[in-house]
Design a protein around this motif. Structure first.
Motif, short mmCIF file in Angstrom:
data_model
loop_
_atom_site.label_atom_id
_atom_site.label_comp_id
_atom_site.label_asym_id
_atom_site.label_seq_id
_atom_site.Cartn_x
_atom_site.Cartn_y
_atom_site.Cartn_z
N CYS A 86 -3.75 3.53 -3.03
CA CYS A 86 -4.52 2.28 -2.92
C CYS A 86 -5.68 2.43 -1.95
O CYS A 86 -6.76 1.87 -2.16
CB CYS A 86 -3.61 1.14 -2.48
N CYS B 142 2.28 3.62 -4.40
CA CYS B 142 2.07 3.26 -5.80
C CYS B 142 2.00 4.51 -6.67
O CYS B 142 2.11 4.43 -7.89
CB CYS B 142 0.79 2.44 -5.94
N CYS C 280 -0.86 2.40 0.89
CA CYS C 280 -0.49 3.73 0.41
C CYS C 280 -1.75 4.54 0.11
O CYS C 280 -2.83 3.97 -0.09
CB CYS C 280 0.42 3.66 -0.82
N CYS D 190 -1.87 -3.18 0.09
CA CYS D 190 -1.04 -1.97 0.13
C CYS D 190 -1.81 -0.85 0.82
O CYS D 190 -2.98 -0.63 0.54
CB CYS D 190 -0.66 -1.55 -1.29
ZN LIG Z 1 -0.37 1.21 -3.08
#
Ligand SMILES: [Zn+2]
Length: 186
Positions: free
Chosen positions: A133, A81, A130, A128
């Motif tokens: 996150c 993100c 990532c 998510c």
């Molecule tokens: Zn993310």
């Protein structure tokens, strides 16, 4: 093989969620890192339109790249993100390149944003993973923990007060000033 790959500024490696693509040397912002490659699918051909996998990259309403082929090393790039790269989509050339949008250091994982549709379909249901996150989640968790601790302290204080208060009231009302609710007159 090694002679070919040694020129490339990336390698496939272990990431938190499986495999990922990592920079092996510094990559300057704006650099074209790798092409997202695969057979072009035409949605007007039913058997091509029926193909479904996680590596489809839609170029426009008609053309889609099927990136699930082994040769497409770019398929190892994970979503973020807050990515350090982006997909440079060229619908007319029917090509997609992954390009650095930040200076990337050797050893950094290369990421790009897969977009809202993919996020909704594949990432939102499982959460998510990532780095951005993950960080957000950890922060929220820490805040929730701190809030729970605060609530607990408040509840304990309240309980202490509650257990101390009734005794005091009884003393004042019945015994301390000698009166018992005015009924003593009769
Ligand atoms: Zn993310």
């Amino acid at each position: 093989m090694p002679a070919i790959s040694s020129n490339k500024p990336y390698r496939v490696g272990r990431s938190k969620t499986g495999l990922g693509l990592f920079a092996t040397k510094p990559i300057k912002k704006g650099t074209r890192i790798i092409r997202y490659f695969g057979p072009i699918l035409d949605c007007r051909i039913p058997e091509q339109d029926d193909i479904e996998n996680k590596y489809l990259f839609e170029l426009n309403g008609r053309w889609t790249i099927d990136g699930s082929v082994r040769k497409n090393v770019a398929r190892y790039i994970n979503h973020s993100c807050r990515p350090n790269a982006e997909s440079d989509v060229r619908p007319r050339e029917r090509k997609v390149f992954i390009r650095a949008i930040k200076n990337i250091e050797a050893g950094d994982e290369i990421n790009y944003d897969y977009g809202a549709d993919y996020f909704k379909a594949y990432l939102k249901p499982i959460g998510c993973k990532c780095a951005s996150c993950e960080k957000k989640r950890n922060k929220l968790r820490a805040e929730a923990r701190a809030e729970r601790a605060k609530v607990k302290v408040r509840a304990e204080r309240k309980a202490q007060k509650a257990s101390a208060a009734p005794k005091k009231k009884k003393l004042n009302g019945k015994y301390a000033n000698g009166k018992t609710n005015g009924r003593a007159r009769a």
